[in-house]
Design an enzyme around this catalytic site. Structure first.
Site, mmCIF file in Angstrom:
data_model
loop_
_atom_site.group_PDB
_atom_site.id
_atom_site.type_symbol
_atom_site.label_atom_id
_atom_site.label_comp_id
_atom_site.label_asym_id
_atom_site.label_seq_id
_atom_site.Cartn_x
_atom_site.Cartn_y
_atom_site.Cartn_z
ATOM 1 N N LYS A 113 0.983 -1.233 0.012
ATOM 2 C CA LYS A 113 0.184 -0.011 -0.022
ATOM 3 C C LYS A 113 0.880 1.300 0.099
ATOM 4 O O LYS A 113 0.677 2.287 -0.644
ATOM 5 C CB LYS A 113 -0.913 -0.197 1.330
ATOM 6 C CG LYS A 113 -2.015 -1.346 1.425
ATOM 7 C CD LYS A 113 -2.766 -1.091 2.621
ATOM 8 C CE LYS A 113 -1.855 -1.036 3.947
ATOM 9 N NZ LYS A 113 -1.294 -2.471 4.129
ATOM 10 N N ARG A 157 11.939 -5.561 4.477
ATOM 11 C CA ARG A 157 11.578 -4.201 4.502
ATOM 12 C C ARG A 157 12.718 -3.466 5.210
ATOM 13 O O ARG A 157 12.978 -3.787 6.441
ATOM 14 C CB ARG A 157 10.275 -3.716 5.006
ATOM 15 C CG ARG A 157 10.133 -2.494 4.958
ATOM 16 C CD ARG A 157 8.814 -2.006 4.961
ATOM 17 N NE ARG A 157 7.864 -2.849 6.084
ATOM 18 C CZ ARG A 157 6.480 -2.711 6.277
ATOM 19 N NH1 ARG A 157 5.908 -1.665 5.301
ATOM 20 N NH2 ARG A 157 6.038 -3.021 7.427
ATOM 21 N N ARG A 191 -0.098 -9.630 13.115
ATOM 22 C CA ARG A 191 -0.792 -8.464 11.940
ATOM 23 C C ARG A 191 -1.668 -9.141 11.180
ATOM 24 O O ARG A 191 -2.705 -8.511 10.533
ATOM 25 C CB ARG A 191 0.715 -7.708 11.525
ATOM 26 C CG ARG A 191 1.023 -6.765 12.431
ATOM 27 C CD ARG A 191 2.253 -6.206 12.111
ATOM 28 N NE ARG A 191 2.118 -5.187 10.929
ATOM 29 C CZ ARG A 191 3.342 -5.079 10.128
ATOM 30 N NH1 ARG A 191 4.382 -5.495 10.367
ATOM 31 N NH2 ARG A 191 2.915 -4.159 8.969
ATOM 32 N N ARG A 244 11.522 -2.111 10.669
ATOM 33 C CA ARG A 244 10.709 -1.783 11.628
ATOM 34 C C ARG A 244 10.197 -2.532 12.850
ATOM 35 O O ARG A 244 10.421 -3.862 12.699
ATOM 36 C CB ARG A 244 9.286 -1.466 10.796
ATOM 37 C CG ARG A 244 8.844 -0.008 10.467
ATOM 38 C CD ARG A 244 7.808 0.239 9.668
ATOM 39 N NE ARG A 244 6.570 -0.928 10.134
ATOM 40 C CZ ARG A 244 5.307 -0.896 9.331
ATOM 41 N NH1 ARG A 244 5.155 0.184 8.155
ATOM 42 N NH2 ARG A 244 4.262 -1.287 9.691
ATOM 43 N N ARG A 279 -9.525 0.684 8.761
ATOM 44 C CA ARG A 279 -8.991 -0.881 9.103
ATOM 45 C C ARG A 279 -10.201 -1.769 9.633
ATOM 46 O O ARG A 279 -9.876 -2.733 9.808
ATOM 47 C CB ARG A 279 -7.757 -0.706 9.632
ATOM 48 C CG ARG A 279 -6.453 -1.150 9.242
ATOM 49 C CD ARG A 279 -5.478 -0.823 10.088
ATOM 50 N NE ARG A 279 -4.195 -1.474 9.849
ATOM 51 C CZ ARG A 279 -3.176 -0.938 9.195
ATOM 52 N NH1 ARG A 279 -3.255 0.461 8.809
ATOM 53 N NH2 ARG A 279 -1.943 -1.819 9.299
HETATM 54 P P1 AP5 Z 1 4.968 -1.849 1.844
HETATM 55 O O1 AP5 Z 1 4.579 -0.642 0.582
HETATM 56 O O2 AP5 Z 1 5.532 -1.059 2.930
HETATM 57 O O3 AP5 Z 1 3.648 -2.455 2.344
HETATM 58 P P2 AP5 Z 1 2.535 -1.829 3.157
HETATM 59 O O4 AP5 Z 1 1.294 -2.224 2.609
HETATM 60 O O5 AP5 Z 1 2.395 -0.217 3.398
HETATM 61 O O6 AP5 Z 1 2.717 -2.337 4.510
HETATM 62 P P3 AP5 Z 1 2.567 -1.840 5.958
HETATM 63 O O7 AP5 Z 1 3.526 -2.867 6.694
HETATM 64 O O8 AP5 Z 1 3.341 -0.433 6.179
HETATM 65 O O9 AP5 Z 1 1.250 -1.964 6.182
HETATM 66 P P4 AP5 Z 1 0.480 -1.976 7.535
HETATM 67 O O10 AP5 Z 1 -0.819 -1.760 6.926
HETATM 68 O O11 AP5 Z 1 0.790 -3.264 8.304
HETATM 69 O O12 AP5 Z 1 1.371 -0.744 8.461
HETATM 70 P P5 AP5 Z 1 1.005 0.578 8.833
HETATM 71 O O13 AP5 Z 1 2.266 1.249 8.791
HETATM 72 O O14 AP5 Z 1 -0.270 1.199 8.099
HETATM 73 O O15 AP5 Z 1 5.497 -2.929 1.195
HETATM 74 C C1 AP5 Z 1 6.127 -3.759 1.883
HETATM 75 C C2 AP5 Z 1 7.407 -4.216 1.608
HETATM 76 O O16 AP5 Z 1 7.337 -4.878 0.318
HETATM 77 C C3 AP5 Z 1 8.556 -3.223 1.232
HETATM 78 O O17 AP5 Z 1 9.977 -3.727 1.547
HETATM 79 C C4 AP5 Z 1 8.330 -2.795 -0.189
HETATM 80 O O18 AP5 Z 1 9.593 -2.564 -0.935
HETATM 81 C C5 AP5 Z 1 7.977 -4.510 -0.615
HETATM 82 N N1 AP5 Z 1 7.152 -4.341 -1.953
HETATM 83 C C6 AP5 Z 1 6.117 -3.566 -2.117
HETATM 84 N N2 AP5 Z 1 5.506 -4.032 -3.076
HETATM 85 C C7 AP5 Z 1 6.251 -5.038 -3.813
HETATM 86 C C8 AP5 Z 1 6.013 -5.738 -4.834
HETATM 87 N N3 AP5 Z 1 5.176 -5.681 -5.954
HETATM 88 N N4 AP5 Z 1 6.876 -6.801 -5.099
HETATM 89 C C9 AP5 Z 1 8.131 -6.890 -4.212
HETATM 90 N N5 AP5 Z 1 8.136 -6.295 -3.016
HETATM 91 C C10 AP5 Z 1 7.222 -5.330 -2.751
HETATM 92 O O19 AP5 Z 1 0.363 0.064 10.266
HETATM 93 C C11 AP5 Z 1 1.355 -0.240 11.404
HETATM 94 C C12 AP5 Z 1 0.543 -0.349 12.799
HETATM 95 O O20 AP5 Z 1 -0.305 0.839 13.055
HETATM 96 C C13 AP5 Z 1 -0.721 -1.212 12.500
HETATM 97 O O21 AP5 Z 1 -0.470 -2.567 12.881
HETATM 98 C C14 AP5 Z 1 -1.472 -0.720 13.865
HETATM 99 O O22 AP5 Z 1 -1.083 -0.736 15.103
HETATM 100 C C15 AP5 Z 1 -1.369 0.607 13.765
HETATM 101 N N6 AP5 Z 1 -2.392 1.329 12.781
HETATM 102 C C16 AP5 Z 1 -2.178 2.193 11.456
HETATM 103 N N7 AP5 Z 1 -3.327 2.374 10.889
HETATM 104 C C17 AP5 Z 1 -4.486 2.176 11.811
HETATM 105 C C18 AP5 Z 1 -5.667 2.002 11.657
HETATM 106 N N8 AP5 Z 1 -6.362 2.583 10.637
HETATM 107 N N9 AP5 Z 1 -6.185 1.513 12.938
HETATM 108 C C19 AP5 Z 1 -5.764 1.141 13.868
HETATM 109 N N10 AP5 Z 1 -4.503 0.739 13.937
HETATM 110 C C20 AP5 Z 1 -3.711 1.455 12.970
#
Ligand code: AP5
Length: 210
Positions: A13, A123, A167, A156, A88
């Protein structure tokens, strides 16, 4: 264009949000990044969120909804925005609707759980600007150094294997039902996440035009 990016942790994402935001000239808003910034700055929000994040659980709805309300009221969101990681849960989606926000498109990036583990464990993110890399798929030019700002890239805290498992569990239980929620509105498009970032980008941009 008011756009939501759905998908499991590590589905890509944030990676796609970065590209689309340049393409459409609208801001990408990641609740995860906002919370991590608060954590880094030692704010009250950061303190509240820390234990949830470290355990791979969701931060309570009321906390995240308040963050989004404040962020979407800013001037740069008036022409559109990309939401990465929000909503989410169904109550978060209902809160967006209650704010009177009209969503134009919801893109769900689908990636199998087995591939997620590999993506997240490889990552690396920049400590300073938050830019995201992958040791195999998207390496920085110099190992350990951010291409954009020269900051240090690190793993991270929630990208450790046990936390990734939790997760994913939370995703399937609490976030996946949003697909049904947005399918009913006719705005949902599914994008099959590809091995290559550029291929996923091409499919995502196509889904935006359709
Ligand atoms: P990346 O683009 O970083 O993936 P992502 O989907 O953004 O993953 P996140 O881990 O950031 O998502 P998340 O939803 O768990 O975390 P968030 O920060 O929102 O890609 C991942 C890796 O793969 C990278 O290394 C990239 O280079 C590689 N990659 C990408 N595309 C690729 C491809 N096509 N092929 C190969 N490799 C690829 O949330 C973290 C925490 O915050 C949550 O656990 C929660 O505690 C809290 N939180 C955040 N938002 C909320 C909410 N709305 N409600 C409640 N808690 C929340």
């Amino acid at each position: 264009m008011n756009l939501i990016l759905l998908g499991a942790p590590g589905a890509g994402k944030g990676t796609q949000a970065e590209v689309i935001c340049d393409h459409l000239g609208i801001p990408a808003i990641s609740t995860g990044n906002i919370i991590r910034e608060a954590l880094k700055n030692g704010t009250e929000l950061g303190k509240q969120a820390k234990s949830y994040m470290d355990e791979g659980k969701l931060v309570p709805d009321e906390v995240v909804i308040a963050i989004i309300k404040e962020r979407l009221a800013k001037d740069d969101c008036q022409k559109g925005f990309i939401l990465d990681g929000f909503p989410r849960t169904v109550p978060q989606a209902e809160a967006l609707d209650a704010m009177g926000i009209v969503i134009d498109r919801v893109i769900d990036i689908e990636v199998a759980d087995e591939a997620i583990q590999k993506r997240l464990s490889g990552r690396r993110v920049c400590e300073s600007c938050g830019a995201s890399y992958h040791v195999d798929y998207k390496p920085s030019k110099v190992e350990g150094v951010c291409d954009k700002c020269g900051g240090k890239t690190v793993q991270r805290r929630d990208d450790h294997p046990d936390t990734i498992k939790e997760r994913l569990h939370v995703y399937h239980e609490q976030t996946e039902p949003l697909k049904g929620y947005y399918e009913k509105t006719g705005k949902l498009k599914i994008v099959e996440g590809q091995e290559d970032v550029k291929d996923t980008t091409a499919l995502t941009l196509k889904a935006l035009e359709a």
